[in-house]
Write a protein that holds these residues in place. Structure first.
Motif, mmCIF file in Angstrom:
data_model
loop_
_atom_site.group_PDB
_atom_site.id
_atom_site.type_symbol
_atom_site.label_atom_id
_atom_site.label_comp_id
_atom_site.label_asym_id
_atom_site.label_seq_id
_atom_site.Cartn_x
_atom_site.Cartn_y
_atom_site.Cartn_z
ATOM 1 N N MET A 158 -35.487 -34.357 -33.052
ATOM 2 C CA MET A 158 -34.837 -33.910 -34.234
ATOM 3 C C MET A 158 -33.794 -34.982 -34.697
ATOM 4 S SD MET A 158 -36.038 -31.144 -34.955
ATOM 5 C CE MET A 158 -35.238 -29.933 -36.000
ATOM 6 N N ASP A 159 -33.175 -35.537 -33.658
ATOM 7 C CA ASP A 159 -32.270 -36.547 -33.892
ATOM 8 C C ASP A 159 -32.113 -37.803 -33.767
ATOM 9 O OD1 ASP A 159 -29.994 -34.810 -35.168
ATOM 10 O OD2 ASP A 159 -29.958 -33.768 -33.433
ATOM 11 N N TYR A 160 -33.311 -38.009 -32.809
ATOM 12 C CA TYR A 160 -33.474 -39.450 -32.478
ATOM 13 C C TYR A 160 -34.762 -39.949 -33.333
ATOM 14 C CZ TYR A 160 -34.206 -43.846 -29.582
ATOM 15 O OH TYR A 160 -34.280 -45.086 -29.379
ATOM 16 N N THR A 161 -34.853 -41.000 -34.016
ATOM 17 C CA THR A 161 -35.797 -41.419 -34.826
ATOM 18 C C THR A 161 -36.660 -42.210 -34.045
ATOM 19 O OG1 THR A 161 -34.209 -41.269 -36.647
ATOM 20 C CG2 THR A 161 -36.430 -41.957 -37.335
ATOM 21 N N ARG A 175 -42.918 -43.653 -36.716
ATOM 22 C CA ARG A 175 -44.032 -42.723 -36.846
ATOM 23 C C ARG A 175 -45.056 -43.877 -37.599
ATOM 24 N NH1 ARG A 175 -42.471 -36.601 -38.027
ATOM 25 N NH2 ARG A 175 -40.535 -36.764 -37.000
ATOM 26 N N PRO A 232 -31.537 -45.350 -43.981
ATOM 27 C CA PRO A 232 -31.111 -45.157 -45.432
ATOM 28 C C PRO A 232 -29.769 -45.070 -45.844
ATOM 29 C CG PRO A 232 -33.043 -43.922 -44.953
ATOM 30 C CD PRO A 232 -32.439 -44.067 -43.343
ATOM 31 N N GLN A 233 -29.012 -44.190 -45.232
ATOM 32 C CA GLN A 233 -27.636 -44.190 -45.496
ATOM 33 C C GLN A 233 -26.873 -45.360 -45.274
ATOM 34 O OE1 GLN A 233 -24.152 -41.658 -44.033
ATOM 35 N NE2 GLN A 233 -24.926 -42.093 -42.077
ATOM 36 N N HIS A 261 -27.009 -38.738 -39.633
ATOM 37 C CA HIS A 261 -27.896 -39.243 -40.404
ATOM 38 C C HIS A 261 -27.536 -39.554 -41.734
ATOM 39 C CE1 HIS A 261 -30.652 -38.586 -37.061
ATOM 40 N NE2 HIS A 261 -30.368 -37.107 -37.091
ATOM 41 N N TYR A 271 -23.070 -39.720 -49.153
ATOM 42 C CA TYR A 271 -24.482 -40.197 -49.255
ATOM 43 C C TYR A 271 -25.256 -38.743 -49.801
ATOM 44 C CZ TYR A 271 -29.293 -41.565 -47.905
ATOM 45 O OH TYR A 271 -30.385 -42.142 -48.021
ATOM 46 N N ASP A 283 -34.865 -49.151 -52.016
ATOM 47 C CA ASP A 283 -34.832 -48.114 -53.208
ATOM 48 C C ASP A 283 -33.293 -47.949 -53.343
ATOM 49 O OD1 ASP A 283 -34.222 -46.085 -54.919
ATOM 50 O OD2 ASP A 283 -35.674 -44.637 -53.790
ATOM 51 N N TRP A 317 -27.995 -47.728 -48.169
ATOM 52 C CA TRP A 317 -27.314 -47.301 -49.495
ATOM 53 C C TRP A 317 -26.069 -47.657 -49.641
ATOM 54 C CZ3 TRP A 317 -23.345 -43.398 -49.935
ATOM 55 C CH2 TRP A 317 -23.286 -42.927 -51.404
ATOM 56 N N GLU A 332 -31.303 -46.240 -55.037
ATOM 57 C CA GLU A 332 -30.804 -45.007 -55.303
ATOM 58 C C GLU A 332 -30.608 -44.158 -54.053
ATOM 59 O OE1 GLU A 332 -31.920 -43.888 -59.842
ATOM 60 O OE2 GLU A 332 -33.292 -43.081 -58.090
ATOM 61 N N THR A 333 -31.397 -44.392 -53.104
ATOM 62 C CA THR A 333 -31.325 -43.620 -51.773
ATOM 63 C C THR A 333 -31.273 -44.518 -50.563
ATOM 64 O OG1 THR A 333 -33.824 -43.893 -51.460
ATOM 65 C CG2 THR A 333 -33.023 -42.077 -52.616
ATOM 66 N N GLY A 334 -31.297 -45.856 -50.568
ATOM 67 C CA GLY A 334 -31.158 -46.696 -49.473
ATOM 68 C C GLY A 334 -32.561 -46.647 -48.592
ATOM 69 N N LYS A 335 -33.628 -45.977 -49.230
ATOM 70 C CA LYS A 335 -34.654 -46.010 -48.495
ATOM 71 C C LYS A 335 -35.540 -47.412 -48.398
ATOM 72 C CE LYS A 335 -38.955 -43.753 -46.780
ATOM 73 N NZ LYS A 335 -39.020 -43.725 -45.572
ATOM 74 N N ASP A 365 -46.187 -43.700 -40.364
ATOM 75 C CA ASP A 365 -46.190 -43.923 -41.986
ATOM 76 C C ASP A 365 -44.733 -44.590 -42.109
ATOM 77 O OD1 ASP A 365 -44.215 -41.964 -41.389
ATOM 78 O OD2 ASP A 365 -44.822 -40.621 -43.163
ATOM 79 N N ASP A 366 -44.315 -44.883 -40.836
ATOM 80 C CA ASP A 366 -42.969 -45.924 -41.115
ATOM 81 C C ASP A 366 -43.538 -47.406 -41.052
ATOM 82 O OD1 ASP A 366 -40.767 -44.009 -41.064
ATOM 83 O OD2 ASP A 366 -41.088 -43.457 -38.877
#
Ligand SMILES: Cc1cc2nc3c(=O)[nH]c(=O)nc-3n(C[C@H](O)[C@H](O)[C@H](O)COP(=O)(O)OP(=O)(O)OC[C@H]3O[C@@H](n4cnc5c(N)ncnc54)[C@H](O)[C@@H]3O)c2cc1C
Lengths: 783, 265
Positions: free
Chosen positions: A708-711, A714, A771-772, B244, B249, A647, A775, A649-652, A716-717
């Protein structure tokens, strides 16, 4: 194949206890008088310890002992070691700095242990740990390996000037340089392989029990290789001699490499148990795991790949800087050398290769083997470079790969490895067909109508498993042999116990190893039990990592089964007064071929143990052991294709499809193999798009110390995976197995980055492709 | 976790008394923020006063156009309320994307806004809907309630009892989740009042927490359409930068999420 034999999709025997919450993990172990340990850890990335004041902590409720590194030194506990010697290109041995289990002079990363509290409850231990006052003299820190090599940077160990552990090379530099100079085209890249935290579901844990009456130690621990743990703790750390030390790795909830290594905490629990007179248990919490488990990857490389006018690869030149963290973990030195640079030929016929690797200390957690260990780094480098070359040369990435494939075997690469078998074209064809590669342009156009950028990318990986011939790894510096052991015990009633030096921590050995026995003797797999993970039960073993349990561990079982079969046939022949060579084993019975004479398996076993009627001179009983030393590495290979939609627009990025076409040699249980591939790809997707360890470059603080910060990936990924096999049996082991445990994590990252860069039209993208980043890269390409 | 004393309050008055009788007491509702913080030893209340059994904090009601959501209402209850779906489906949509099912069945709207996490979803809805935060002592306009990162206008011991707002003519919420935490990396709530005026609130992106965006509000008040966001300038200088997402961004995400929120409204 029978319904429970080789090739059958047998449901995992071990899953009942896991799914019902009845697994028995180290933290589930409880013994009378047991107390809890909490570590005091350095909040600084680099500091001198000026003083440690434990007086307030000692007075806290429930505290049994507060122990420090000086006491450990006084008690003769040794330094932690790296067990694989690498020599630099100038001939000098690698420069290993001292790693104390508990630091008493200098701390070198955030999380370095400085004291341990033993208390009645975990809460009391933690409260008291907070009351330990450590006075630090904070020093500047460096977290990037590239920076740590520069002049004027903080120095970690006096033994390693310039933070350089070794400067190693492999291959022919002159031939490589000459080929590059003469090339029609050279593709050059800088490639970063991001640092990962291993994140097994079960964190590390240890329970140390000292028995003063027997002067004996028992250690329950989360280990992939309890015998190696015992060997190292006995031979190097002076915890106790092997006959006085029992190591048990019960159910272990995943390892991915991080539980190969012997860490300070298990040594401390054993030592603290003796010193304080109580059993001591420690269980890591998740943030402790992020801080102190050995991380994976963290390479920065430059690469040149040379082509002739016909687009044939003529040379590959690689320069890699590998971040080792603050100390040399147990097998760290082997990962960016013999597990990495030896795979740089990929699936391609490359006449000249040269790689230079510098290993570097930094103020970060240790770095060692993590699912794939060196091979993902090699695959990523080769497959990103080949893909980039195809774009530069304006040829199809599939064609460029195809025209450079190795097609005759055995094939000797310029970097040690001798590939024994494979059919790379078969996997490439299968993957392209499964992915409907040719239909991609239409799908891309359709996506563009919706404002989406669609891309497709492939990766043709090769890896080396079944590590490895002991003499070969010994000549390359390994401190251990890499054979495996097995013992097959047939009980008097015919049931069978298989003792193995492999260790199951998710791989399903209790099922696949039993299938092997079921196939051989025609007995139900429920009558076969697999025993592993206890140094008092299994005499010796090298454990599970590097996808070696099938190729090496099962080969040892096959050797022991051969011996059992030979003796069983002798007994049956004697009982039926037939010739031994006429005996066949079918459906749980020993028969005289071509007659109706038969002895059930259990009756033969009973005869072995009653010993009333055995052939003259035969020993009673039926139990055989074997050691198997592999003849070569095995070489799983395959082709992975990822198709993504970005995407803009968002880099997703959404993964539309993921196709895996693998050659794993012969397969014992396809369901378990598919599970291994699924898990491996999930981790590969994690590396490519989600995961990354970040340290603050100035302070050395870990910024990704929780979920919270280490992805973590999941559900749905991830897409549903399209998995297939194009197997060529491995000629070098009795079962023709190559191994499947790591392939998914090795092959997938470059396929994904090749697909995303294809989608956005910008090849300048590093992992994880968040995403960032996507993008920003898409925007840079559009402008 | 440090040792703590647990108290179950049966009424608001009871809760206030329990809270005021010790110096380091804290209310707990769903515990989805407070308990993890305590487990990490980052909070150490001497006493926990459990609000989950206080009937006065429960329930959703819609009277005419006035919506009232009790502070103790869980995210799952908001997500699935038929009355709310009829009055303001955007808030149901928002609640349905908070955390995971476990979190949604425990966490409450009162706890969320009292906590005012800069990446939480609800604060943007409260600001954009022009909600009123009803406490045991007073009524506070959302514009005055959210005062900074994890800061609110609540006095020590003050309890959020409910939130109320007028059902908007249209509203929408679009969230771009942080890949790791799945909190909002940027979430934009847009609401069009019955008089046609638009309010736009942004969460996850501001370095001082949730905020209203004047440019987007003007554009959407003049022309309520997704295209109207295109010409708006989003200044990155007061936005968060972290591993992030950079401020640039996030500035882009503010625009994109605003556009999508209007499209969804
Ligand atoms: C895994 C996970 C994922 C999450 N994801 C999201 C997400 O995507 N988006 C999001 O917005 N949130 C998310 N959250 C947070 C969740 O929504 C919390 O439930 C919410 O922020 C706090 O509500 P609570 O009822 O659990 O409050 P508690 O944790 O009980 O309390 C939070 C704070 O509010 C105070 N408090 C509670 N109730 C009141 C009251 N009535 N009056 C005054 N003070 C009160 C407490 O004293 C405490 O300081 C997530 C949480 C978890 C654990």
């Amino acid at each position: 194949m029978g319904v429970e034999g080789i090739g059958a999709r047998v449901a995992r025997k071990e899953d009942k206890r896991f799914l019902m919450g009845q697994g028995r993990y180290t933290d589930d172990m409880s013994v009378p008088g047991m107390r809890y340990a909490a570590f005091v850890r350095s909040p600084h990335a680099h500091a001198k310890i000026k003083s440690i004041d434990t007086s307030a902590a000692e007075d806290m409720p429930g505290v049994v002992a507060v122990l420090n590194g000086k006491q450990m030194l006084d008690d003769g506990i040794g330094n932690l070691i790296c067990g694989w010697m690498i020599h630099s290109k100038d001939g000098s041995p690698m420069k290993m700095g001292a790693w104390r289990p508990i630091a008493h002079e200098t701390v070198r990363y955030v999380g370095d242990a400085v004291a341990v509290v033993v208390a009645d409850t975990l809460g009391e231990a933690r409260d008291a740990a907070e009351a330990v006052v450590v006075d630090y003299d904070v020093l500047p820190a460096v977290t990037s390996a590239v920076k740590a090599l520069e002049a004027g940077q903080p120095q970690l160990h006096p033994e390693a000037p310039g933070n350089l552990i070794y400067d190693w090379q492999i291959g022919d530099a002159d031939a490589t340089d000459a080929a590059i100079a003469a090339a029609a085209h050279v593709t050059e890249m800088t490639i970063v392989n991001n640092r990962l935290a291993p994140n097994p579901m079960e964190p590390r844990a240890a329970l140390g029990i000292y028995d003063s009456a027997e002067d004996h130690y028992t250690c329950y621990t989360t280990s992939q290789n309890p015998h190696v743990a015992r060997l190292v703790m006995s031979a190097f750390y002076n915890v106790a001699p092997e006959n006085k030390l029992r190591v048990i790795a019960p159910d272990v909830g995943g390892g991915f490499g991080s539980k190969i290594f012997i860490y300070p905490e298990e040594i401390v629990c054993l030592w603290a148990s003796k010193r304080s007179g109580v059993p001591v248990k420690w269980t890591s919490d998740r943030t402790e795991a992020f801080l102190t488990d050995a991380h994976g990857r963290d390479h920065v490389s430059t690469v040149k790949m040379a082509f002739d006018a016909n687009n044939r690869i003529t040379a590959l030149k690689v320069d890699t800087i590998a971040n080792f963290g603050a100390y040399m973990s147990l097998f760290s030195s082997s990962v960016p050398t013999y597990l990495y640079a030896t795979l740089l030929s990929g699936q391609y016929n490359i006449p000249a290769i040269h790689a230079n690797v510098r290993a570097v200390y930094t103020n970060t957690a240790t770095v060692d083997a993590y699912r794939g260990a060196g091979r993902p780094e090699a695959t990523y480098l080769v497959e990103r470079t080949v893909e980039t070359a195809a774009r530069e040369l304006g040829v199809s990435p599939a064609e460029l790969r195809r025209s450079n494939f190795i097609r005759s075997f055995p094939h000797q690469t310029p970097v040690i490895m001798n590939y024994d078998a494979g059919d790379y074209e078969a996997s490439l064809e299968a993957a392209m067909k499964a992915a409907d590669w040719n239909g991609f342009p239409a799908r891309k156009a359709e996506a563009a109508n919706r404002g989406m950028k669609r891309g497709i990318g492939m990766s043709c990986y090769i890896e080396a498993c079944g590590i490895a011939p002991s003499a070969a790894v010994g000549s390359l510096g390994a401190g251990v042999g890499l054979w495996e052991s097995a013992e097959v015990r047939v009980n008097a009633v015919g049931t069978i116990e298989v003792l193995t030096g492999s260790h199951s921590h998710g791989q399903g050995h209790e099922t696949t190893f039993a299938q092997l026995v079921a196939e051989r003797f025609g007995v139900p797999i429920d009558s076969v039990s697999i025993v592993h993970g206890d140094t008092d039960k299994v005499q010796m073993g090298m454990g599970t990592y590097g996808s070696r349990s099938g190729a090496v561990g099962m080969s040892a079982i096959v050797k022991a089964l051969d011996k059992v079969e030979a003796k069983a046939k002798k007994i049956a022949a004697h009982l039926m007064e037939a010739d031994e060579s006429d005996i066949v084993i079918e459906n749980g019975a020993l028969k005289v071929a071509g007659t109706d004479k038969t002895v059930p398996w259990f009756q033969m076993a009973l005869a072995a143990y009653t010993a009333h009627n055995l052939p003259a001179g035969m020993e009673p009983g039926l139990k055989e052991g074997a050691f198997y030393d592999p003849a070569n590495f095995t070489f799983p290979a395959g082709c992975y294709i990822a198709e993504v939609e970005v995407d803009p627009e968002t880099g997703k990025t959404k993964i539309i499809q993921f196709v895996a076409a693998d050659d794993f040699g012969n397969i014992i249980n396809p369901m378990i193999v598919e599970g291994q591939v699924h898990g491996g790809i999930a981790q590969g997707i994690g590396q490519a798009m989600l995961e990354g360890v970040h340290y603050d470059p100035e302070t050395g603080q870990l910024l990704t110390a929780s979920y919270m910060d280490y992805t973590m990936p999941r559900a749905d990924d991830l897409p549903s995976f399209n998995v297939s096999h194009q197997n060529t049996p491995c000629p070098n082991n009795p079962l023709g197995i190559k191994g499947c445990g790591e392939a998914g994590a090795i092959g997938s990252p470059p396929a994904l980055i090749n697909a995303i860069t294809d989608a956005i039209g910008n090849n300048d993208l590093s992992m994880p492709a968040t995403p960032q980043k996507v993008w920003a890269a898409a925007r840079a390409a559009a402008n | 976790m440090y040792a703590t004393n647990y108290h179950r309050a049966s009424s608001i008055a009871d809760a206030v008394t329990l809270q005021s009788s010790s110096d380091e007491a804290k209310y707990v509702s769903g515990g989805m923020t407070l308990i993890p913080t305590m487990k990490q030893r980052l909070a150490a209340p001497s006493d926990l006063v459990d609000l989950r059994h206080v009937g006065e904090l429960k329930g959703i009601s819609v009277n005419g156009s006035r919506v009232r959501i009790g502070a103790g209402t869980t995210h799952a209850e908001v997500a699935t309320s038929a009355e709310l779906k009829a009055a303001c489906p955007a808030i149901c949509h928002l609640a349905s994307h908070i955390g995971d099912p476990h979190v949604r069945h425990m966490g409450t709207i009162g706890g969320s806004i009292a906590n005012n996490d800069p990446a939480a979803d609800y604060p943007s809805a409260m600001l954009a809907l022009g909600a009123t935060i009803v406490t045991n002592a007073r009524e506070i306009l959302a514009d005055d309630f959210f005062t900074g990162l994890f800061e609110t206008a609540l006095e020590d011991g003050e309890i959020v009892v409910a939130v109320t707002f007028d059902a908007p003519a249209k509203a929408g919420y679009a969230k771009f989740p942080n890949p790791a935490s799945r909190y909002a990396m940027t979430g934009v709530f847009v609401a069009k009042a019955s008089d046609g005026s638009a309010r736009v609130a942004v969460t996850g992106a501001g370095s001082d927490g949730v905020f209203r965006h004047a440019g987007l509000e003007q554009a959407l008040s003049a022309n309520w359409s997704a295209d109207a966001t295109a010409g708006v300038d989003v200044d990155a200088s007061n936005l968060l930068s972290d591993i992030h997402g950079s401020a640039d961004y996030r500035a882009n995400l503010v625009k994109v999420m605003a556009k999508r929120a209007v499209a969804a409204a």
